[in-house]
Design an enzyme around this catalytic site. Structure first.
Site, PDB file in Angstrom:
ATOM      1  CE1 TYR A  16      11.897  25.300  12.517  1.00  0.00           C
ATOM      2  CE2 TYR A  16      12.652  23.948  14.178  1.00  0.00           C
ATOM      3  CZ  TYR A  16      12.630  24.849  12.389  1.00  0.00           C
ATOM      4  OH  TYR A  16      13.557  24.065  11.736  1.00  0.00           O
ATOM      5  CE  LYS A  53      11.758  33.614  -2.140  1.00  0.00           C
ATOM      6  NZ  LYS A  53      13.210  33.551  -3.360  1.00  0.00           N
TER       7      LYS A  53
HETATM    8  C1  IPM Z   1      18.156  23.490  15.636  1.00  0.00           C
HETATM    9  C2  IPM Z   1      17.560  21.824  15.362  1.00  0.00           C
HETATM   10  C3  IPM Z   1      16.082  21.829  15.653  1.00  0.00           C
HETATM   11  C4  IPM Z   1      15.904  22.998  14.675  1.00  0.00           C
HETATM   12  C5  IPM Z   1      15.803  20.911  15.369  1.00  0.00           C
HETATM   13  C6  IPM Z   1      16.285  19.269  15.817  1.00  0.00           C
HETATM   14  C7  IPM Z   1      14.218  20.074  15.655  1.00  0.00           C
HETATM   15  O1  IPM Z   1      18.017  21.350  13.535  1.00  0.00           O
HETATM   16  O2  IPM Z   1      18.170  23.141  17.364  1.00  0.00           O
HETATM   17  O3  IPM Z   1      19.001  23.821  14.396  1.00  0.00           O
HETATM   18  O4  IPM Z   1      15.220  22.845  13.843  1.00  0.00           O
HETATM   19  O5  IPM Z   1      15.688  24.207  15.804  1.00  0.00           O
END
Ligand code: IPM
Ligand code: NAD
Ligand code: MN
Length: 369
Positions: free
Chosen positions: A145, A194
């Site tokens: 992320y 993984k």
């Molecule tokens: C969550 C959501 C977020 C994530 C998105 C909206 C960035 O899917 O809080 O689960 O991927 O963490």
């Protein structure tokens, strides 16, 4: 008596509808127990873009900084509109930035399948789902992320990269939280990775393994993500605390909510190591339901319970809300996502009315003391 200021960021889609109903429930508990919460609303996501031209305005950041906790609905627009300026990079600019800004490294996503709800699980076999009580502990500010992202031309083709990064201390801090949480539960932790392929997962497994020596009372098991997804569907009751990295946790938490019957059921708490927290449902803005008054507010209402527990230390008040949700479900009060075609459904507001009715009922109160 507790006094606190809560920043409320309704956001987009069903976000404002479910946050407003959850706030009514908070008021009912506050009135009952003599607490006073100052609610200050701020803008985030597409809603903020309309007014400020950005998804996380400085005013909203300042509001969060000067509050004792944050309640968030959801951000993001219809998936097919994601290239419009209002929605472009909305989630990254707003929610992910907020998580990073406040270092919300620990994300708790609890899931219970209530006795009265086993028949709602798509697994349909009551013996498989009865008693399911899982706490997903998801690392929230690392992994693919937040690593470097870029595109480049390679021999005339466009290539895209997302770098996943973890370090040992990051992993051990969230693992430590998971072990401590397991000590108050069934003392079993399954750590997901993984490690047969990914370098970050190899470090994840080593780091978790190293830390477990401090916890002789906890039974730790490692599981590959693919196997874990299968086991969760096949035998969800096997799980107690599920420790995962950011991306795997995102996927597994939606899967777990699906096992219970709806994404609308799952709350979440995003905590930093200084005790500051943001509370939001695990699901998104559900554009398909927005504006119809039919979204399930349970994930948002249970997120308020988590806020009372983790930010304000109000365990009794958290339990009052959780018990009221369970009682409402047991008596067949269901929003359309839970009722299906077979039963009559209530609206978002009617569900909250029912919860407030239960909380305000004197006999019920006496039973919880
Ligand atoms: C969550 C959501 C977020 C994530 C998105 C909206 C960035 O899917 O809080 O689960 O991927 O963490
Ligand atoms: P979603 O979670 O919004 O919806 C997925 C499915 O679950 C839909 O069928 C929806 O109707 C259902 N659902 C979700 N919440 C529900 C509720 N409270 N009651 C009843 N049903 C509910 O995911 P999506 O459709 O993939 O994404 C829609 C938008 O939401 C996207 O812009 C996405 O980026 C965003 N999103 C935001 C968050 C967040 O703010 N934390 C989380 C996930 C997705
Ligand atoms: Mn998600």
């Amino acid at each position: 008596m507790a006094k606190a200021k809560i920043a409320v960021l309704g956001g987009d889609g069903i976000g404002p509808e479910i946050t407003e109903q959850a706030l009514r429930v908070l008021k009912a508990v506050a009135d009952l127990c003599g607490h006073s919460f100052e609610i200050v609303r701020g803008l985030i996501g597409g809603a903020a873009f309309d007014q400020y031209g950005e998804h996380l305005p400085a005013d909203t950041l300042k509001l969060c900084r000067t509050s004792d906790a944050v309640l968030l609905g959801a951000v993001g627009g219809p998936v097919e509109q994601r290239n419009l300026p209002r929605w472009k990079n909305c989630e990254v600019n707003s929610l992910l930035r907020l998580r990073k800004e406040f270092q919300f490294a620990i994300n708790l996503r609890p899931l219970r399948i209530y006795p009265g709800l086993t028949r709602l699980s798509p697994l349909k076999m009551e013996n498989l789902v009865s008693g399911v009580d899982i706490l997903i502990v998801r690392e929230l500010i690392g992994d693919i992320y937040f690593g470097e992202k870029y595109r480049r031309q390679e021999n005339g083709v466009t290539a895209a990269y997302d770098l996943a990064r973890y370090d040992k201390s990051q992993i051990q801090k969230v693992a430590d939280f998971a072990f401590k949480a397991a000590e108050t539960r069934n003392k079993r932790v399954i750590s997901v990775d993984k490690a047969n392929v990914l370098e970050t997962s190899k470090l994840w497994r080593e780091s978790v393994e190293e830390l477990i020596s401090d916890y002789s009372n906890i039974k730790l098991e490692h599981m590959f993500i693919d196997n874990c997804a299968m086991q969760l569907v096949k035998n969800p009751a096997k799980f107690d605390v599920l420790l995962t990295s950011n991306l795997f946790g995102d996927i597994l938490s939606d899967l777990a909510a699906g096992i219970a019957g709806s994404l609308g059921l799952m709350p979440s708490a995003s905590l930093n190591y200084n005790g500051f927290g943001l509370y939001e449902p695990a699901g998104g803005s559900a554009p398909d339901l927005a504006g119809k008054g039919i979204a399930n507010p349970i994930g948002q209402i249970l997120s308020i319970a988590l806020m009372l527990r983790y930010s304000f230390g109000l365990e009794k008040e958290a339990c009052i809300i959780e018990q009221a949700v369970e009682d409402a479900l047991n008596t067949g009060v269901l929003t359309p996502d839970l009722a299906g075609n077979q039963q009559e459904a209530v609206t978002t507001e009617e569900f909250a009315d029912r919860i407030i009715g239960i909380i305000s009922d004197k006999d019920y109160r006496d039973g919880t003391d």
